[in-house]
Motif scaffolding. Structure first.
Motif, PDB file in Angstrom:
ATOM      1  N   LYS A  36       4.785  -3.225  15.105  1.00 32.65           N
ATOM      2  CA  LYS A  36       4.987  -3.996  13.869  1.00 32.65           C
ATOM      3  C   LYS A  36       6.436  -3.938  13.393  1.00 32.65           C
ATOM      4  CE  LYS A  36       2.083  -5.760  11.986  1.00 32.65           C
ATOM      5  NZ  LYS A  36       1.522  -7.121  12.151  1.00 32.65           N
ATOM      6  N   ARG A  40       1.676   1.793  16.928  1.00 32.95           N
ATOM      7  CA  ARG A  40       1.398   0.660  16.051  1.00 32.95           C
ATOM      8  C   ARG A  40       2.597   0.349  15.149  1.00 32.95           C
ATOM      9  NH1 ARG A  40      -1.564  -3.925  15.983  1.00 32.95           N
ATOM     10  NH2 ARG A  40      -1.517  -4.772  13.871  1.00 32.95           N
ATOM     11  N   VAL A  80       8.906   3.646   7.944  1.00 33.34           N
ATOM     12  CA  VAL A  80       7.719   4.328   7.427  1.00 33.34           C
ATOM     13  C   VAL A  80       7.728   5.781   7.889  1.00 33.34           C
ATOM     14  CG1 VAL A  80       5.199   4.361   7.414  1.00 33.34           C
ATOM     15  CG2 VAL A  80       6.417   2.174   7.476  1.00 33.34           C
ATOM     16  N   MET A 130       0.848  -1.183   0.000  1.00 37.83           N
ATOM     17  CA  MET A 130       0.000   0.000   0.000  1.00 37.83           C
ATOM     18  C   MET A 130       0.890   1.241   0.000  1.00 37.83           C
ATOM     19  SD  MET A 130      -2.852   1.198   2.827  1.00 37.83           S
ATOM     20  CE  MET A 130      -3.798  -0.329   2.649  1.00 37.83           C
ATOM     21  N   SER A 172      -5.846  -1.281  10.704  1.00 40.76           N
ATOM     22  CA  SER A 172      -6.379  -1.456   9.355  1.00 40.76           C
ATOM     23  C   SER A 172      -5.819  -0.441   8.372  1.00 40.76           C
ATOM     24  CB  SER A 172      -7.909  -1.363   9.381  1.00 40.76           C
ATOM     25  OG  SER A 172      -8.336  -0.044   9.683  1.00 40.76           O
ATOM     26  N   ASP A 217      -0.933  -0.773   8.926  1.00 43.87           N
ATOM     27  CA  ASP A 217      -0.066  -1.948   8.852  1.00 43.87           C
ATOM     28  C   ASP A 217       0.635  -2.133   7.518  1.00 43.87           C
ATOM     29  OD1 ASP A 217      -0.598  -2.458  11.463  1.00 43.87           O
ATOM     30  OD2 ASP A 217      -1.604  -4.384  11.147  1.00 43.87           O
ATOM     31  N   ASP A 218      -0.007  -1.781   6.417  1.00 45.14           N
ATOM     32  CA  ASP A 218       0.617  -1.999   5.113  1.00 45.14           C
ATOM     33  C   ASP A 218       1.048  -0.707   4.430  1.00 45.14           C
ATOM     34  OD1 ASP A 218       0.234  -4.802   5.221  1.00 45.14           O
ATOM     35  OD2 ASP A 218      -1.869  -4.543   4.665  1.00 45.14           O
ATOM     36  N   ALA A 219       0.968   0.406   5.136  1.00 43.18           N
ATOM     37  CA  ALA A 219       1.297   1.693   4.524  1.00 43.18           C
ATOM     38  C   ALA A 219       2.802   1.853   4.363  1.00 43.18           C
ATOM     39  CB  ALA A 219       0.744   2.831   5.372  1.00 43.18           C
ATOM     40  N   GLU A 220       3.205   2.522   3.312  1.00 43.43           N
ATOM     41  CA  GLU A 220       4.609   2.849   3.097  1.00 43.43           C
ATOM     42  C   GLU A 220       4.935   4.243   3.621  1.00 43.43           C
ATOM     43  OE1 GLU A 220       5.404   2.325  -1.029  1.00 43.43           O
ATOM     44  OE2 GLU A 220       4.818   0.205  -1.027  1.00 43.43           O
ATOM     45  N   ARG A 239       8.188  -1.406  12.348  1.00 48.12           N
ATOM     46  CA  ARG A 239       8.268  -0.668  11.085  1.00 48.12           C
ATOM     47  C   ARG A 239       8.813   0.748  11.270  1.00 48.12           C
ATOM     48  NH1 ARG A 239       3.599  -0.439   7.478  1.00 48.12           N
ATOM     49  NH2 ARG A 239       5.191  -0.627   5.874  1.00 48.12           N
TER      50      ARG A 239
END
Length: 205
Positions: free
Chosen positions: A51, A47, A57, A1, A24, A27-30, A53
């Motif tokens: 994860k 968050r 990010v 994403m 939601s 989690d998949d955001a760049e 990240r």
């Protein structure tokens, strides 16, 4: 994403967003662009840390207009300079502290500021409380790296005892913790805030 916009401008300044909602979106955001009060930004950073990240990010923030948000934006120099990595102040329950934390006697907040409770607290190796106190206030020091500012009020309206360091550890009678305006969900008898020197997050102005 790709980059995502997380719009929480309808969130009250003392209300954290739903963890499921944050997951939601984040989690998949760049890249994440947060709109809203301090608890919204704190929830996103917490968050990303869970994860693993951070700092991969980058995060940008459009603050709300409440005093805590405008004060933090000023402290961070939001909108100025280049993208940079910043320290992260965490607690031992998985939360993140960005603006201000407070520990008081447990109960209704409008009443507890006049009450005292037993506590022992250390800022790094220095004992800053040992006995009855009214409250402990903590702020990340954004003028330094991995540093907290601590103020211990033993009696209401009396000048607080101040200290700085990387970590604050508290053992106390049942107490209420408020982090960035959000009360913790239950009373505590132990609490730690610390600047985690292993973690950085990327602020994109």
């Amino acid at each position: 994403m790709p980059a995502v916009q997380f719009d929480l401008r309808g969130l009250a300044a003392q209300q954290p967003p739903s963890r499921r909602h944050v997951a939601s979106v984040v989690d998949d955001a760049e890249e994440v662009h947060v709109l809203g009060p301090v608890p919204a930004l704190a929830a996103v950073l917490a968050r990303l840390w869970r994860k693993d990240r951070l700092p991969a990010v980058p995060v940008s923030w459009a603050p709300a207009d409440d005093p805590a948000s405008t004060g933090l934006a000023r402290s961070l120099g939001l909108g100025t300079g280049a993208e940079r990595e910043l320290p992260l102040v965490r607690d031992d329950h998985g939360g993140v502290l960005l603006s201000a934390g407070r520990v008081t006697a447990f109960g209704e907040q409008r009443r507890v500021l006049s009450r005292r409770f037993g506590a022992q607290a250390y800022c790094d190796d220095a004992r800053v409380a040992n006995g009855e106190i009214a409250r402990i206030d903590v702020r990340p020091d954004w003028t330094a790296v991995d540093r907290l500012s601590v103020a211990v009020v033993t009696v209401p309206l009396r000048t607080p005892q101040r200290a700085t360091g990387r970590a604050l550890q508290i053992a106390c009678a049942p107490a209420q913790v408020v982090a960035d305006g959000v009360p913790f969900e239950r009373e505590v008898t132990r609490w730690t805030w610390y600047a985690d020197d292993r973690v950085r997050w990327r602020l994109r102005p």
